[in-house]
Design a protein around this motif. Structure first.
Motif, PDB file in Angstrom:
ATOM      1  N   LEU A   1       0.856  -1.203   0.000  1.00  0.00           N
ATOM      2  CA  LEU A   1       0.000   0.000   0.000  1.00  0.00           C
ATOM      3  C   LEU A   1       0.887   1.247   0.000  1.00  0.00           C
ATOM      4  CD1 LEU A   1      -2.764  -1.178   2.508  1.00  0.00           C
ATOM      5  CD2 LEU A   1      -2.983  -0.901   0.031  1.00  0.00           C
ATOM      6  N   PRO A   2       0.377   2.368  -0.540  1.00  0.00           N
ATOM      7  CA  PRO A   2       1.243   3.516  -0.829  1.00  0.00           C
ATOM      8  C   PRO A   2       1.381   4.545   0.303  1.00  0.00           C
ATOM      9  CG  PRO A   2      -0.887   3.852  -1.840  1.00  0.00           C
ATOM     10  CD  PRO A   2      -0.969   2.546  -1.124  1.00  0.00           C
ATOM     11  N   ILE A   3       1.184   4.161   1.561  1.00  0.00           N
ATOM     12  CA  ILE A   3       1.352   5.117   2.660  1.00  0.00           C
ATOM     13  C   ILE A   3       2.707   4.873   3.320  1.00  0.00           C
ATOM     14  CG2 ILE A   3       0.440   5.890   4.911  1.00  0.00           C
ATOM     15  CD1 ILE A   3      -1.271   6.697   2.476  1.00  0.00           C
ATOM     16  N   THR A   4       3.524   5.907   3.351  1.00  0.00           N
ATOM     17  CA  THR A   4       4.882   5.720   3.859  1.00  0.00           C
ATOM     18  C   THR A   4       5.032   6.136   5.328  1.00  0.00           C
ATOM     19  OG1 THR A   4       5.366   7.822   2.788  1.00  0.00           O
ATOM     20  CG2 THR A   4       6.114   5.853   1.670  1.00  0.00           C
ATOM     21  N   GLU A   5       4.152   7.025   5.801  1.00  0.00           N
ATOM     22  CA  GLU A   5       4.257   7.500   7.189  1.00  0.00           C
ATOM     23  C   GLU A   5       3.295   6.714   8.070  1.00  0.00           C
ATOM     24  OE1 GLU A   5       6.346   9.877   8.149  1.00  0.00           O
ATOM     25  OE2 GLU A   5       7.044  10.432   6.138  1.00  0.00           O
ATOM     26  N   LYS A   6       3.826   5.820   8.872  1.00  0.00           N
ATOM     27  CA  LYS A   6       2.976   4.976   9.713  1.00  0.00           C
ATOM     28  C   LYS A   6       2.007   5.752  10.619  1.00  0.00           C
ATOM     29  CE  LYS A   6       3.736   1.338  13.135  1.00  0.00           C
ATOM     30  NZ  LYS A   6       4.785   0.548  13.771  1.00  0.00           N
ATOM     31  N   PRO A   7       2.427   6.877  11.256  1.00  0.00           N
ATOM     32  CA  PRO A   7       1.483   7.586  12.132  1.00  0.00           C
ATOM     33  C   PRO A   7       0.321   8.239  11.391  1.00  0.00           C
ATOM     34  CG  PRO A   7       3.761   8.288  12.529  1.00  0.00           C
ATOM     35  CD  PRO A   7       3.764   7.506  11.269  1.00  0.00           C
ATOM     36  N   SER A   8       0.419   8.351  10.066  1.00  0.00           N
ATOM     37  CA  SER A   8      -0.671   8.984   9.296  1.00  0.00           C
ATOM     38  C   SER A   8      -1.881   8.073   9.151  1.00  0.00           C
ATOM     39  CB  SER A   8      -0.192   9.328   7.881  1.00  0.00           C
ATOM     40  OG  SER A   8       0.944  10.126   7.926  1.00  0.00           O
ATOM     41  N   ILE A   9      -1.716   6.795   9.434  1.00  0.00           N
ATOM     42  CA  ILE A   9      -2.775   5.849   9.080  1.00  0.00           C
ATOM     43  C   ILE A   9      -4.046   6.055   9.898  1.00  0.00           C
ATOM     44  CG2 ILE A   9      -3.392   3.397   9.180  1.00  0.00           C
ATOM     45  CD1 ILE A   9      -0.501   2.884   8.129  1.00  0.00           C
ATOM     46  N   VAL A  10      -5.162   6.202   9.171  1.00  0.00           N
ATOM     47  CA  VAL A  10      -6.477   6.384   9.783  1.00  0.00           C
ATOM     48  C   VAL A  10      -7.287   5.119   9.522  1.00  0.00           C
ATOM     49  CG1 VAL A  10      -8.552   7.803   9.851  1.00  0.00           C
ATOM     50  CG2 VAL A  10      -6.347   8.844   9.233  1.00  0.00           C
ATOM     51  N   SER A  11      -7.577   4.364  10.575  1.00  0.00           N
ATOM     52  CA  SER A  11      -8.248   3.079  10.394  1.00  0.00           C
ATOM     53  C   SER A  11      -9.460   2.960  11.303  1.00  0.00           C
ATOM     54  CB  SER A  11      -7.271   1.935  10.697  1.00  0.00           C
ATOM     55  OG  SER A  11      -7.966   0.705  10.705  1.00  0.00           O
ATOM     56  N   LEU A  12     -10.533   2.375  10.764  1.00  0.00           N
ATOM     57  CA  LEU A  12     -11.706   2.054  11.585  1.00  0.00           C
ATOM     58  C   LEU A  12     -11.896   0.535  11.655  1.00  0.00           C
ATOM     59  CD1 LEU A  12     -14.235   4.755  10.260  1.00  0.00           C
ATOM     60  CD2 LEU A  12     -13.354   4.614  12.586  1.00  0.00           C
ATOM     61  N   GLY A  13     -10.863  -0.215  11.283  1.00  0.00           N
ATOM     62  CA  GLY A  13     -10.961  -1.678  11.341  1.00  0.00           C
ATOM     63  C   GLY A  13     -11.574  -2.269  10.078  1.00  0.00           C
ATOM     64  N   GLU A  14     -11.216  -1.717   8.927  1.00  0.00           N
ATOM     65  CA  GLU A  14     -11.763  -2.142   7.641  1.00  0.00           C
ATOM     66  C   GLU A  14     -11.063  -3.393   7.103  1.00  0.00           C
ATOM     67  OE1 GLU A  14     -10.502   1.053   8.279  1.00  0.00           O
ATOM     68  OE2 GLU A  14      -8.570   0.097   8.102  1.00  0.00           O
ATOM     69  N   GLY A  15     -11.769  -4.072   6.216  1.00  0.00           N
ATOM     70  CA  GLY A  15     -11.199  -5.280   5.596  1.00  0.00           C
ATOM     71  C   GLY A  15     -11.306  -6.486   6.517  1.00  0.00           C
ATOM     72  N   GLY A  16     -10.675  -7.580   6.113  1.00  0.00           N
ATOM     73  CA  GLY A  16     -10.766  -8.810   6.897  1.00  0.00           C
ATOM     74  C   GLY A  16     -12.190  -9.349   6.940  1.00  0.00           C
ATOM     75  N   THR A  17     -12.968  -9.070   5.897  1.00  0.00           N
ATOM     76  CA  THR A  17     -14.367  -9.516   5.864  1.00  0.00           C
ATOM     77  C   THR A  17     -14.437 -11.012   5.540  1.00  0.00           C
ATOM     78  OG1 THR A  17     -14.541  -8.983   3.529  1.00  0.00           O
ATOM     79  CG2 THR A  17     -15.153  -7.250   5.095  1.00  0.00           C
ATOM     80  N   HIS A  18     -15.540 -11.644   5.915  1.00  0.00           N
ATOM     81  CA  HIS A  18     -15.659 -13.095   5.756  1.00  0.00           C
ATOM     82  C   HIS A  18     -15.969 -13.538   4.326  1.00  0.00           C
ATOM     83  CE1 HIS A  18     -15.570 -14.767   9.898  1.00  0.00           C
ATOM     84  NE2 HIS A  18     -15.647 -13.483  10.170  1.00  0.00           N
ATOM     85  N   VAL A  19     -15.497 -14.728   4.017  1.00  0.00           N
ATOM     86  CA  VAL A  19     -15.972 -15.427   2.819  1.00  0.00           C
ATOM     87  C   VAL A  19     -16.872 -16.555   3.317  1.00  0.00           C
ATOM     88  CG1 VAL A  19     -15.319 -16.942   0.913  1.00  0.00           C
ATOM     89  CG2 VAL A  19     -14.000 -14.865   1.357  1.00  0.00           C
ATOM     90  N   HIS A  20     -18.126 -16.546   2.905  1.00  0.00           N
ATOM     91  CA  HIS A  20     -19.078 -17.574   3.347  1.00  0.00           C
ATOM     92  C   HIS A  20     -19.367 -18.555   2.219  1.00  0.00           C
ATOM     93  CE1 HIS A  20     -20.139 -15.142   6.864  1.00  0.00           C
ATOM     94  NE2 HIS A  20     -20.199 -14.110   6.049  1.00  0.00           N
ATOM     95  N   GLU A  21     -19.520 -19.820   2.583  1.00  0.00           N
ATOM     96  CA  GLU A  21     -20.033 -20.788   1.621  1.00  0.00           C
ATOM     97  C   GLU A  21     -21.553 -20.755   1.711  1.00  0.00           C
ATOM     98  OE1 GLU A  21     -19.361 -25.027   2.298  1.00  0.00           O
ATOM     99  OE2 GLU A  21     -18.817 -25.131   0.177  1.00  0.00           O
ATOM    100  N   CYS A  22     -22.221 -20.642   0.559  1.00  0.00           N
ATOM    101  CA  CYS A  22     -23.681 -20.441   0.553  1.00  0.00           C
ATOM    102  C   CYS A  22     -24.396 -21.737   0.179  1.00  0.00           C
ATOM    103  CB  CYS A  22     -24.039 -19.327  -0.421  1.00  0.00           C
ATOM    104  SG  CYS A  22     -23.282 -17.772   0.020  1.00  0.00           S
ATOM    105  N   ARG A  23     -24.539 -22.638   1.156  1.00  0.00           N
ATOM    106  CA  ARG A  23     -25.104 -23.969   0.871  1.00  0.00           C
ATOM    107  C   ARG A  23     -26.541 -23.911   0.356  1.00  0.00           C
ATOM    108  NH1 ARG A  23     -22.261 -28.228   2.211  1.00  0.00           N
ATOM    109  NH2 ARG A  23     -20.354 -27.897   3.420  1.00  0.00           N
TER     110      ARG A  23
END
Ligand SMILES: [Zn+2]
Length: 503
Positions: A72-94
């Motif tokens: 990812l293109p952010i070089t300054e670690k303290p600049s990062i603004v996160s609300l806990g995005e990503g890491g979403t589930h993959v579900h099998e839809c039986r």
């Protein structure tokens, strides 16, 4: 949490125009190519990244957009603004697999992102960039999800946000923006909104769907799919297409993972879905063109993919063709049916734009363009409650539910009006009445004791709500003139539904 492993991605090399190949310093690359208006894409030193990260090291990290920070293109670690995005589930839809008779259906459920859409993946990166560049505000012209997401990340970062929106918008998204403190201005349509935002960008960091930082965030959907499937790919990935950025960036992610040696080759067919009322990318594909022509008119209830002039349309076409995939359109009716089917069979309530992937899968399977033996993954990009007007349509035919909703709405009005106003409505429903008379009636009938000016204050507020109106002014024997009040049409209907009508 989860940010502890972020390291400075020194492997970021340059931004390159996807059309003419012109190269730019990543620092200045925030819009389109100056020469040809092509979309800029970030390029990294993949050999260096391969030395820094491995499949094993990635697996040990907490699921999040930022676990892929080296890419990812952010070089300054303290600049990062996160609300806990990503890491979403993959579900099998039986249950969906049984109903549609497909060998395997998976969904990547992006509705669980912080503002309930995949757009948060882009916002976290682009708002971090705004912080890195020292901006104090962000602005955008948006269809909805981008505005809602950007407002939230701006709030988290302490930045002001200015959102320009077309009048046709999803109310849930508007509520999200307002509650996060965004300033909102409505324009005639999406194009007008982007023009206004562009003009405003002299005072503010402009976020567009083609901002290369934003797009880099979008690609993490692709990384996660590969990793969650055990470093392999499904036969097909189906993605909704508005601007075409998401599908393009998933393709970029897959080719990057291939470049890094995390997968052998990109053996999945990327399949894009557009609404029938706004399908410039599908039209170009059908014509065999590599250039997307503006749609002209846009007509769909899937507002977040109803884009007249897709900024990443040619990139999307490239992703589809290079992967051996395809694209298709679906009607609003097919979208609504699919949304209901997905919710009923898998418990995921998708917004219309997101349900388009399920509609597309069903349609293409019935037409024979998708094989029943395939393993198909549909990306569900946003949640159904973002669009309460469409959500309301699902319950319209259920009379019992309709009654419940009406009661809840009535109760809210009762709470808002308060007991004194309700009694005033009741008094006025039987006869024309003036202030002092209402005061006496309140005391005698309802044991409510208030002064005359307070009665007039209530009447004024009821007038503002268009529930009562002044019917006449009378003078009686030299006394001050009396203003008489009566119910309006709306006041009568309201009093009736609240059970305070005695006329
Ligand atoms: Zn160019």
């Amino acid at each position: 949490m989860g940010n502890s492993r972020i390291t400075a991605p020194s492997a970021l090399l340059y931004a390159r125009c996807s059309r003419c190949g012109e190269e730019y310093s990543p620092d200045v690359a925030e819009s389109l190519c100056e020469k040809c208006k092509g979309v800029l894409l970030m390029h990294y030193d993949y050999r260096q990244i391969a030395e820094e990260v491995s499949k094993e090291s990635l697996e040990r990290r907490i699921p999040s957009v930022w676990k892929y920070s080296e890419l990812l293109p952010i070089t300054e670690k303290p600049s990062i603004v996160s609300l806990g995005e990503g890491g979403t589930h993959v579900h099998e839809c039986r249950r969906l697999m049984e109903q549609l008779r497909v060998k395997r259906i998976l969904v990547k459920d992006e509705t669980t992102n912080p503002t309930a859409s995949f757009v948060d993946r882009g916002s976290t990166v682009v708002v971090s960039k705004a912080i890195e560049s020292g901006s104090s505000s962000v602005c955008c012209g948006a269809t909805g999800n981008l505005g809602a997401s950007l407002s939230a990340y701006a709030a988290k970062a302490g930045l002001e946000s200015m959102i320009f929106l077309p009048k046709m918008l999803d109310l849930g998204k508007l509520y999200q923006m307002i509650v996060c403190g965004a300033k909102v201005e409505l324009t005639s349509d999406y194009v007008a909104a982007t023009v206004r935002a562009e003009r405003f960008s002299r005072h503010s960091f402009l976020v567009t769907p083609y901002n290369p930082y934003f797009m880099e965030g979008e690609k993490t959907t692709g990384y996660e799919i590969v990793e969650q499937m055990g470093w392999r790919l499904p036969d097909r990935i189906i993605v909704p297409m508005g601007n075409g950025g998401h599908i393009s960036m998933i393709w970029k992610a897959l080719t990057e993972f291939s470049e890094l040696g995390f997968i052998d080759k990109v053996n999945t067919r990327l399949t894009g879905i557009q609404a029938a009322g706004a399908a410039p990318i599908v039209d170009a594909y059908s014509r065999g063109d590599s250039v997307v022509v503006d749609a002209g008119k846009v007509e769909t209830l899937a507002l977040d993919i109803g884009i007249e002039s897709p900024s990443a349309g040619d990139l999307a076409l490239n992703a589809i063709r290079s992967s051996g995939g395809t694209c298709a359109t679906v009607t609003d009716r097919e979208i609504l049916e699919a949304a209901r089917l997905l919710a009923k069979s898998e418990g995921i309530f998708a917004e219309p734009a997101a349900a388009s992937t399920i509609a597309g899968l069903k349609k293409m399977m019935e037409a024979g363009s998708i094989d029943r033996d395939e393993e198909v993954l549909c990306v569900i990009t946003g949640a159904g409650l973002k669009d309460p007007v469409t959500a309301r349509r699902f319950v319209k035919k259920v009379r019992a539910v309709e009654t419940v909703i009406r009661r809840v709405e009535d109760r809210r009005l009762t709470t808002r009006l308060g007991p004194t106003k309700l009694r005033i409505l009741e008094i006025v429903s039987t006869q024309e009445a003036y202030g002092y008379q209402i005061k006496k009636e309140l005391e005698e009938q309802f044991q409510i004791s208030v002064k005359v000016p307070v009665v007039y204050q209530h009447l004024k507020e009821l007038e503002t709500l268009n529930l009562v109106r002044r019917s006449s002014v009378r003078e009686v024997g030299g006394k001050p003139e009396r203003h008489y009040y009566t119910l309006t049409e709306k006041g009568r209907a309201t009093a009736k539904s609240l059970g305070t009508y005695r006329g």
